[in-house]
Design an enzyme around this catalytic site. Structure first.
Site, PDB file in Angstrom:
ATOM      1  N   ARG A   1      47.268 -11.952 -11.632  1.00  0.00           N
ATOM      2  CA  ARG A   1      46.295 -12.075 -12.708  1.00  0.00           C
ATOM      3  C   ARG A   1      46.295 -13.539 -13.165  1.00  0.00           C
ATOM      4  NH1 ARG A   1      47.145 -11.037 -18.962  1.00  0.00           N
ATOM      5  NH2 ARG A   1      44.990 -11.325 -19.599  1.00  0.00           N
TER       6      ARG A   1
ATOM      7  N   ARG B   1      44.856 -12.032 -34.289  1.00  0.00           N
ATOM      8  CA  ARG B   1      43.815 -13.075 -34.194  1.00  0.00           C
ATOM      9  C   ARG B   1      42.660 -12.781 -35.152  1.00  0.00           C
ATOM     10  NH1 ARG B   1      43.186 -12.669 -27.807  1.00  0.00           N
ATOM     11  NH2 ARG B   1      45.389 -12.242 -27.492  1.00  0.00           N
TER      12      ARG B   1
ATOM     13  N   ASN C   1      51.480  -9.995 -13.242  1.00  0.00           N
ATOM     14  CA  ASN C   1      50.903 -10.588 -14.447  1.00  0.00           C
ATOM     15  C   ASN C   1      51.995 -11.438 -15.085  1.00  0.00           C
ATOM     16  OD1 ASN C   1      49.767 -11.219 -16.872  1.00  0.00           O
ATOM     17  ND2 ASN C   1      49.260  -9.113 -17.447  1.00  0.00           N
TER      18      ASN C   1
ATOM     19  N   GLU D   1      43.934  -2.469 -15.051  1.00  0.00           N
ATOM     20  CA  GLU D   1      43.683  -3.793 -14.477  1.00  0.00           C
ATOM     21  C   GLU D   1      44.473  -3.987 -13.187  1.00  0.00           C
ATOM     22  OE1 GLU D   1      44.535  -4.815 -18.567  1.00  0.00           O
ATOM     23  OE2 GLU D   1      43.272  -6.576 -18.348  1.00  0.00           O
TER      24      GLU D   1
ATOM     25  N   HIS E   1      39.295 -10.420 -20.579  1.00  0.00           N
ATOM     26  CA  HIS E   1      39.453  -8.982 -20.317  1.00  0.00           C
ATOM     27  C   HIS E   1      38.464  -8.498 -19.255  1.00  0.00           C
ATOM     28  CE1 HIS E   1      41.007  -8.336 -24.712  1.00  0.00           C
ATOM     29  NE2 HIS E   1      42.029  -8.429 -23.894  1.00  0.00           N
TER      30      HIS E   1
END
Ligand code: ADP
Length: 395
Positions: free
Chosen positions: A89, A239, A8, A382, A178
């Site tokens: 990823r 956010r 990642n 993940e 996601h």
């Protein structure tokens, strides 16, 4: 037996996990931080112990070289030949990729084109892909996209009510993110429920620094809270989530900021940080709230209430729900957020046990046995999804 590395790559970091496949045992994992800055930090776990080294790592190429040579120096592998596949990823796969793909030169070109949609993320992912390709040119590599799982959304979910030609001409639509995590927890939920995923209506709440909710029907994502970018949906660590778009020019006029600067505020200084005024980290907020800090309490309420509303909305969307899933840092660990999110949902068949809700960081059912809707905590993974796709496509 083979070893697969899941990567990642971010703009200044590179996380890795090395798996033995097909057993899915984690051999080692770690990360490189502050790439491109001074005093870069390389961390790797060896026999459960963390080993850290600090040096200047100016680019991802050197980060990959250091990582690979460390694997040999620390006796984790004997030669690079043992690495049989690499999984990367990639944040944005646009409409081109509805599943993982074996990386070819053509795929890299397509990823470069897609960078327009994810200028903060895809370029860093591509740098990671190229760095590995240079050092291990003959090892097959696979791209696993955050957006792919949501490509099953129907048009009525992904289309914004804007002039239709914006979608046709510029690719303006909801993509969702996601996806790898939502897919993992939905498959795992089906296993834990002992029912085929095709028969289930699930609402998955991925609550980390970034947070998104997904409605998953029959194993397919049919709606999700993030949008064209990961800024949309629920409030997050920093956010804003959804706001009235007319606020952007209004804030520009009031503060004298440019559009980019306002976007920076919405991405980096809003959400839990913005409302509390002091931290984006939920643990800080929870302890301040316990001590009576009013703004911390407000941040908790704002964060949880948005998620609560999405659950009602997605239950309506699927004409019901069989299970609600909590995952990622907050979803796996915070009983207070889970309690606020689940509060009052008995009207739609959600009966949960506060004693079971104390669980942290492991798989557990939170519902009473008779509850028509189940509530499950599932730690996300993940990386194992990336390794599985490498196994499927490249080995
Ligand atoms: P990222 O999106 O960066 O991968 P994570 O999934 O690691 O984020 O989630 C980070 C969030 O999880 C932070 O807000 C952190 O405070 C929260 N978190 C982690 N552990 C706990 C805990 N034990 N209790 C409450 N919140 C936690």
């Amino acid at each position: 037996m083979s070893k697969v590395i899941a990567i990642n790559a971010g703009s200044s970091s590179l996380k890795f996990q090395l798996f033995e496949m097909p057993s899915e045992d984690v051999i080692t994992k770690g990360l490189v931080e502050r790439i491109g800055l001074t005093d870069s930090v390389f961390t790797i776990s060896v026999n459960g112990e963390k080993v850290t080294e600090i040096s200047d790592i100016p680019d991802h190429g050197l980060a990959v070289k250091i990582l690979l040579s460390k694997l040999i120096d620390l006796g984790i592998i004997e030669s690079f030949d043992e690495i049989t596949g690499i999984g990367h990823r990639v944040v944005h796969g646009g409409e081109k990729f509805n599943d993982s793909v074996l990386i070819t030169d053509e795929v890299i070109e397509q990823l470069v084109e897609l960078s327009e949609l994810a200028p903060l993320h895809n370029p860093a992912n591509i740098v990671g892909i190229k760095a590995f390709k240079e050092i291990l040119p003959n090892v097959p590599a696979v791209a696993v996209f955050d957006t792919a799982f949501h490509q099953s959304m129907p048009e009525k979910s992904f289309l914004y009510s804007l002039p239709y030609e914006y979608y046709e001409d510029y690719g303006i639509r909801k993509y969702g993110f996601h996806g790898t995590s939502h897919k993992y927890v939905s498959e795992r939920a089906a296993e834990l429920l002992g029912r085929p995923v095709e028969q289930l209506r699930l609402i998955s709440c991925h609550l980390g620094n970034g947070a998104s909710i997904a409605a998953i029907e029959g194993g397919k994502s049919i709606d999700t809270s993030m949008g064209f970018t990961p800024l949309a949906g629920v409030a997050m660590g920093t956010r804003s989530g959804n706001i009235d778009p007319a606020l952007i020019p209004f804030i520009m006029e009031k503060t004298g900021k440019s559009a980019d600067e306002v976007l920076e505020v919405l991405n980096k200084r809003s959400g839990i940080l913005g409302v509390s005024g002091f931290s984006s980290d939920l643990r800080d907020i929870e302890s301040a709230a316990t001590e009576g800090n009013e703004r911390a309490k407000l941040a908790l309420e704002v964060f949880a209430s948005r998620i609560h509303k999405y659950i009602g909305s997605y239950a309506a969307r699927m004409f019901g729900v069989d299970a609600i899933i909590f995952t990622a840092g907050i979803g796996e660990n915070s009983d207070t957020i889970r309690a606020r999110v689940l509060q009052g949902l008995e009207f739609m068949g959600v009966y949960w046990d506060p004693a079971l809700n104390k669980v942290r960081g492991k798989e557990a059912f939170l519902n009473y046995p008779h509850s028509p809707v189940k509530v499950i905590v599932i730690p996300t993974n993940e990386e194992v999804m990336i390794a599985r796709d490498v196994q499927k496509l490249a080995l």
